[in-house]
Write a protein that holds these residues in place. Sequence first.
Motif, short mmCIF file in Angstrom:
data_model
loop_
_atom_site.label_atom_id
_atom_site.label_comp_id
_atom_site.label_asym_id
_atom_site.label_seq_id
_atom_site.Cartn_x
_atom_site.Cartn_y
_atom_site.Cartn_z
N TYR A 38 48.63 -41.16 46.06
CA TYR A 38 49.60 -41.04 44.96
C TYR A 38 48.90 -41.19 43.62
O TYR A 38 47.68 -41.28 43.55
CB TYR A 38 50.74 -42.06 45.12
CG TYR A 38 50.38 -43.52 44.97
CD1 TYR A 38 50.74 -44.21 43.82
CD2 TYR A 38 49.74 -44.22 45.99
CE1 TYR A 38 50.45 -45.56 43.68
CE2 TYR A 38 49.45 -45.58 45.85
CZ TYR A 38 49.81 -46.24 44.69
OH TYR A 38 49.53 -47.58 44.55
N ASN A 39 49.67 -41.17 42.54
CA ASN A 39 49.15 -41.29 41.16
C ASN A 39 47.94 -40.38 40.96
O ASN A 39 46.83 -40.83 40.65
CB ASN A 39 48.82 -42.74 40.84
CG ASN A 39 50.06 -43.59 40.67
OD1 ASN A 39 51.16 -43.15 40.99
ND2 ASN A 39 49.90 -44.80 40.18
N CYS A 40 48.19 -39.08 41.12
CA CYS A 40 47.12 -38.08 41.11
C CYS A 40 46.97 -37.45 39.72
O CYS A 40 47.84 -37.55 38.87
CB CYS A 40 47.41 -36.99 42.13
SG CYS A 40 48.89 -36.02 41.75
N ALA A 54 43.01 -38.50 43.30
CA ALA A 54 44.22 -39.28 43.57
C ALA A 54 43.87 -40.67 44.06
O ALA A 54 42.79 -40.92 44.60
CB ALA A 54 45.10 -38.56 44.60
N ARG A 55 44.81 -41.57 43.87
CA ARG A 55 44.68 -42.97 44.32
C ARG A 55 45.00 -43.03 45.81
O ARG A 55 46.03 -42.51 46.27
CB ARG A 55 45.64 -43.84 43.52
CG ARG A 55 45.69 -45.30 43.91
CD ARG A 55 46.54 -46.06 42.90
NE ARG A 55 46.81 -47.43 43.30
CZ ARG A 55 47.36 -48.35 42.51
NH1 ARG A 55 47.70 -48.03 41.27
NH2 ARG A 55 47.57 -49.59 42.95
N GLY A 67 40.12 -40.72 45.80
CA GLY A 67 39.67 -39.62 46.64
C GLY A 67 39.75 -38.31 45.88
O GLY A 67 40.62 -38.13 45.02
N PHE A 68 38.84 -37.38 46.19
CA PHE A 68 38.86 -36.04 45.61
C PHE A 68 39.27 -35.07 46.71
O PHE A 68 38.67 -35.04 47.78
CB PHE A 68 37.49 -35.67 45.04
CG PHE A 68 37.10 -36.52 43.86
CD1 PHE A 68 37.54 -36.20 42.57
CD2 PHE A 68 36.30 -37.64 44.04
CE1 PHE A 68 37.18 -37.00 41.49
CE2 PHE A 68 35.94 -38.44 42.95
CZ PHE A 68 36.39 -38.11 41.69
N PHE A 69 40.29 -34.27 46.42
CA PHE A 69 40.88 -33.37 47.40
C PHE A 69 40.76 -31.93 46.91
O PHE A 69 41.16 -31.63 45.79
CB PHE A 69 42.36 -33.72 47.62
CG PHE A 69 42.59 -35.11 48.16
CD1 PHE A 69 42.84 -35.31 49.51
CD2 PHE A 69 42.56 -36.22 47.33
CE1 PHE A 69 43.06 -36.59 50.02
CE2 PHE A 69 42.76 -37.50 47.82
CZ PHE A 69 43.02 -37.68 49.17
N THR A 272 53.21 -40.73 35.61
CA THR A 272 52.70 -39.43 35.21
C THR A 272 51.20 -39.36 35.42
O THR A 272 50.47 -40.27 35.00
CB THR A 272 53.02 -39.18 33.72
OG1 THR A 272 54.32 -39.69 33.42
CG2 THR A 272 52.94 -37.71 33.40
N GLY A 273 50.72 -38.29 36.05
CA GLY A 273 49.29 -38.15 36.26
C GLY A 273 48.64 -37.15 35.32
O GLY A 273 47.64 -37.43 34.68
N GLY A 274 49.23 -35.99 35.23
CA GLY A 274 48.71 -34.93 34.37
C GLY A 274 49.61 -33.72 34.47
O GLY A 274 50.59 -33.72 35.22
#
Length: 310
Positions: A38-40, A54-55, A67-69, A272-274
Amino acid sequence: MEHVTECLDLLEQYMAGHQVVHDVEKLNFQGAGANDVYNCTAPFYDDGKWVIAARVEARDSERSHIGFFEEVNNGWRLMNDMPIFPLQDPFVTRIDGSLLFGGVWVEHRADGRATWRTLFYRGETIRSLQPFFEGPIGMKDLRIAQLTSGLILVLTRPQGQKGGRGKIGYVLLASLDELDLAKIECAPLLEGHFADDEWGGANEIHPFKNGDAGVLGHIAYFDHQGNRHYYSMIFTLDPFTGRHSPVKIIATRQDFLEGPAKRSDLRDVVFTGGAIRSNGRMTVYAGTSDAEAQRIVIDDPFEKWDHPAT
């Protein structure tokens, strides 16, 4: 002292505006096992791929890593060969062509309390990221962006004697070389945004063609039962004068799909993340209820301000 509109009044204004939600979707993250993601960030381009940071953490824990997805046909897959950062709530931007990445580092102390600070890394790609800057102890939501003029806008969020539960400050730099703790700590606050028992922070800065900035962030408060309420918000800022528009809520938890919450007091949370802006629309990426990540498509709330200088 400017008049402050409280969160519930901003929410009432939002509900009366009948904003159109064009699309909403839960993000499908793969490879993180049973952990919540979450919180990406919004997707960004790195080394030939579209990537989301993302967290990642277990439902019953606050000990996180980023983590990078990478984008795949049916969602976003964890890139196991990428570096691991023991941080919360990632953000990314580009300055002078380089990638600037950051998140919140939390130290859990023996007495059960925690301290935190915002850490920044810099590199040409994710793989080449190296430590760049450490923000003040106790400050989350520290954000940096390069404006169309080339100048560097820094948004701060002190808490305590200066910022209460959290208010936004700003400082303009000629280059990243000028960034230091003293400038961050001395940054003047934007007046009139958050009531003293409420708080907010910047999550992403969107440079405008005329040199101003659109700020995408969150505003929050506790209710009488101790539940947290977080909403996505925006405002605009003239970084030379400090003049700014009022805070405007652009999304609430009810605008997203139903889903689980990390705890019962976090059900009404949108972090909000982006966002990506395109063709009059804004796709907002956010964490919901500290358990999932979703995206929502709305009319671009910045469009009426983002025009070339006259």
